[in-house]
Design a protein around this motif. Sequence first.
Motif, PDB file in Angstrom:
ATOM      1  N   LEU A  21       1.754   8.730  -5.217  1.00  0.00           N
ATOM      2  CA  LEU A  21       0.581   9.410  -4.632  1.00  0.00           C
ATOM      3  C   LEU A  21       0.177  10.618  -5.472  1.00  0.00           C
ATOM      4  CD1 LEU A  21       2.321   8.795  -1.442  1.00  0.00           C
ATOM      5  CD2 LEU A  21      -0.158   8.552  -1.366  1.00  0.00           C
ATOM      6  N   ASP A  22      -1.127  10.807  -5.566  1.00  0.00           N
ATOM      7  CA  ASP A  22      -1.636  11.848  -6.459  1.00  0.00           C
ATOM      8  C   ASP A  22      -2.446  12.911  -5.745  1.00  0.00           C
ATOM      9  OD1 ASP A  22      -3.878  10.018  -5.939  1.00  0.00           O
ATOM     10  OD2 ASP A  22      -4.921  11.182  -7.472  1.00  0.00           O
ATOM     11  N   ASP A  78      -4.337   5.861   5.842  1.00  0.00           N
ATOM     12  CA  ASP A  78      -4.904   7.073   6.415  1.00  0.00           C
ATOM     13  C   ASP A  78      -5.910   6.624   7.488  1.00  0.00           C
ATOM     14  OD1 ASP A  78      -5.367   9.905   6.459  1.00  0.00           O
ATOM     15  OD2 ASP A  78      -7.093   9.648   5.167  1.00  0.00           O
ATOM     16  N   THR A  79      -7.192   6.572   7.158  1.00  0.00           N
ATOM     17  CA  THR A  79      -8.170   6.079   8.137  1.00  0.00           C
ATOM     18  C   THR A  79      -8.033   4.569   8.348  1.00  0.00           C
ATOM     19  OG1 THR A  79      -9.871   5.616   6.471  1.00  0.00           O
ATOM     20  CG2 THR A  79      -9.853   7.836   7.448  1.00  0.00           C
ATOM     21  N   GLY A  80      -7.529   3.867   7.333  1.00  0.00           N
ATOM     22  CA  GLY A  80      -7.435   2.405   7.390  1.00  0.00           C
ATOM     23  C   GLY A  80      -8.629   1.724   6.748  1.00  0.00           C
ATOM     24  N   ARG A  81      -9.554   2.514   6.221  1.00  0.00           N
ATOM     25  CA  ARG A  81     -10.771   1.957   5.632  1.00  0.00           C
ATOM     26  C   ARG A  81     -10.468   1.019   4.466  1.00  0.00           C
ATOM     27  NH1 ARG A  81     -13.553   6.474   4.506  1.00  0.00           N
ATOM     28  NH2 ARG A  81     -14.878   6.288   6.326  1.00  0.00           N
ATOM     29  N   THR A  82      -9.604   1.470   3.553  1.00  0.00           N
ATOM     30  CA  THR A  82      -9.285   0.682   2.362  1.00  0.00           C
ATOM     31  C   THR A  82      -8.683  -0.669   2.751  1.00  0.00           C
ATOM     32  OG1 THR A  82      -8.785   2.758   1.236  1.00  0.00           O
ATOM     33  CG2 THR A  82      -8.029   0.736   0.164  1.00  0.00           C
ATOM     34  N   LYS A  90      -0.078   7.440   8.285  1.00  0.00           N
ATOM     35  CA  LYS A  90      -0.529   8.620   9.050  1.00  0.00           C
ATOM     36  C   LYS A  90      -1.314   8.087  10.240  1.00  0.00           C
ATOM     37  CE  LYS A  90      -1.642  11.680   5.147  1.00  0.00           C
ATOM     38  NZ  LYS A  90      -2.784  12.373   4.492  1.00  0.00           N
ATOM     39  N   LYS A 136      -0.344  15.342   6.973  1.00  0.00           N
ATOM     40  CA  LYS A 136      -0.216  16.309   5.875  1.00  0.00           C
ATOM     41  C   LYS A 136      -0.679  15.614   4.616  1.00  0.00           C
ATOM     42  CE  LYS A 136       4.212  18.580   7.063  1.00  0.00           C
ATOM     43  NZ  LYS A 136       3.785  19.878   7.534  1.00  0.00           N
ATOM     44  N   PHE A 137      -1.225  16.364   3.659  1.00  0.00           N
ATOM     45  CA  PHE A 137      -1.576  15.762   2.378  1.00  0.00           C
ATOM     46  C   PHE A 137      -0.309  15.689   1.523  1.00  0.00           C
ATOM     47  CE2 PHE A 137      -3.107  15.473  -1.934  1.00  0.00           C
ATOM     48  CZ  PHE A 137      -4.031  14.445  -1.805  1.00  0.00           C
ATOM     49  N   VAL A 138       0.083  14.474   1.161  1.00  0.00           N
ATOM     50  CA  VAL A 138       1.334  14.281   0.431  1.00  0.00           C
ATOM     51  C   VAL A 138       1.085  13.800  -0.998  1.00  0.00           C
ATOM     52  CG1 VAL A 138       2.779  13.894   2.461  1.00  0.00           C
ATOM     53  CG2 VAL A 138       1.578  11.962   1.428  1.00  0.00           C
ATOM     54  N   GLU A 169       0.840  -1.201   0.000  1.00  0.00           N
ATOM     55  CA  GLU A 169       0.000   0.000   0.000  1.00  0.00           C
ATOM     56  C   GLU A 169       0.875   1.250   0.000  1.00  0.00           C
ATOM     57  OE1 GLU A 169      -2.427   1.483  -0.903  1.00  0.00           O
ATOM     58  OE2 GLU A 169      -4.101   1.226   0.484  1.00  0.00           O
ATOM     59  N   ASP A 170       0.367   2.315  -0.591  1.00  0.00           N
ATOM     60  CA  ASP A 170       1.130   3.565  -0.611  1.00  0.00           C
ATOM     61  C   ASP A 170       1.034   4.301   0.723  1.00  0.00           C
ATOM     62  OD1 ASP A 170      -1.581   4.136  -0.998  1.00  0.00           O
ATOM     63  OD2 ASP A 170      -1.261   5.537  -2.642  1.00  0.00           O
ATOM     64  N   ILE A 171      -0.195   4.407   1.232  1.00  0.00           N
ATOM     65  CA  ILE A 171      -0.387   5.185   2.459  1.00  0.00           C
ATOM     66  C   ILE A 171      -1.601   4.658   3.218  1.00  0.00           C
ATOM     67  CG2 ILE A 171      -1.773   6.963   1.242  1.00  0.00           C
ATOM     68  CD1 ILE A 171      -0.359   9.062   3.084  1.00  0.00           C
TER      69      ILE A 171
HETATM   70  P1  IMP Z   1      -7.744   5.127   3.914  1.00  0.00           P
HETATM   71  O1  IMP Z   1      -8.671   4.133   3.310  1.00  0.00           O
HETATM   72  O2  IMP Z   1      -8.460   6.225   4.632  1.00  0.00           O
HETATM   73  O3  IMP Z   1      -6.655   4.504   4.785  1.00  0.00           O
HETATM   74  O4  IMP Z   1      -7.044   5.911   2.731  1.00  0.00           O
HETATM   75  C1  IMP Z   1      -6.081   5.364   1.958  1.00  0.00           C
HETATM   76  C2  IMP Z   1      -6.097   5.980   0.582  1.00  0.00           C
HETATM   77  O5  IMP Z   1      -6.384   7.385   0.610  1.00  0.00           O
HETATM   78  C3  IMP Z   1      -4.722   5.858  -0.036  1.00  0.00           C
HETATM   79  O6  IMP Z   1      -4.574   4.639  -0.714  1.00  0.00           O
HETATM   80  C4  IMP Z   1      -4.665   7.080  -0.926  1.00  0.00           C
HETATM   81  O7  IMP Z   1      -5.217   6.782  -2.196  1.00  0.00           O
HETATM   82  C5  IMP Z   1      -5.542   8.114  -0.247  1.00  0.00           C
HETATM   83  N1  IMP Z   1      -4.746   9.079   0.544  1.00  0.00           N
HETATM   84  C6  IMP Z   1      -4.752   9.223   1.886  1.00  0.00           C
HETATM   85  N2  IMP Z   1      -3.934  10.194   2.283  1.00  0.00           N
HETATM   86  C7  IMP Z   1      -3.374  10.705   1.157  1.00  0.00           C
HETATM   87  C8  IMP Z   1      -2.406  11.742   0.910  1.00  0.00           C
HETATM   88  O8  IMP Z   1      -1.877  12.421   1.809  1.00  0.00           O
HETATM   89  N3  IMP Z   1      -2.080  11.958  -0.394  1.00  0.00           N
HETATM   90  C9  IMP Z   1      -2.622  11.241  -1.425  1.00  0.00           C
HETATM   91  N4  IMP Z   1      -3.518  10.258  -1.236  1.00  0.00           N
HETATM   92  C10 IMP Z   1      -3.894   9.989   0.039  1.00  0.00           C
END
Ligand code: IMP
Length: 172
Positions: free
Chosen positions: A155-156, A100-104, A128, A148-150, A96-98
């Motif tokens: 990442l896009d 965030d919430t962990g939902r994905t 994060k 921070k938004f990266v 995985e790239d990042i």
């Molecule tokens: P989650 O499901 O909330 O953990 O989000 C994960 C997905 O959100 C990542 O696979 C990214 O596509 C996107 N995402 C979360 N934070 C960032 C960021 O800072 N920059 C770009 N994409 C992000």
Amino acid sequence: MGDLKVLIDEETLQAKIGEVAERIMKDYEGKDITFICILKGSALFTVDLAKKVKNNVKFEFIRVSSYGDSTVSSGKVTMKLDLQDSIEGEDVIIIEDIIDTGRTLSYLRDYLKEKNPASLRICTLLDKKERREFDIEPDYTAFNIPDKFVVGYGLDDKENYRNLPYVGYFDV
Ligand code: IMP
Ligand code: MG
């Protein structure tokens, strides 16, 4: 948006990915590994990591999209590109790239467990931690980063910046 600043430069990224590769090689000695690359963001990380891991690495690709208001902890993950081959009995690492919430990853972990891999671990380039809403703990983390938004290195921001060789952020 302000100037694009470097958060993690190319040399630091590649050195740390080398360390993650060493840990994976130690944990999977003598085994084949299946990397599941979560498109599109993990494409660059998956390739660089795979080149540094000396095991035989198989590739699978999945694409999901998350909908959801970042202020609400509901939200839905939908499959846009599914696995093309069986992963039954394989030693699988989700790349995985990042987080965030962990939902994905919470969705993907449950989905992939159903496919009966021999083992299933999670490797993330960026974490994060303070944003977490779902119970997800990666097995391998290259970098913990602040909220921070990266962009860059996969990442896009609206499909832009993915090919930068470093991770950057916008100074506000
Ligand atoms: P989650 O499901 O909330 O953990 O989000 C994960 C997905 O959100 C990542 O696979 C990214 O596509 C996107 N995402 C979360 N934070 C960032 C960021 O800072 N920059 C770009 N994409 C992000
Ligand atoms: Mg994305």
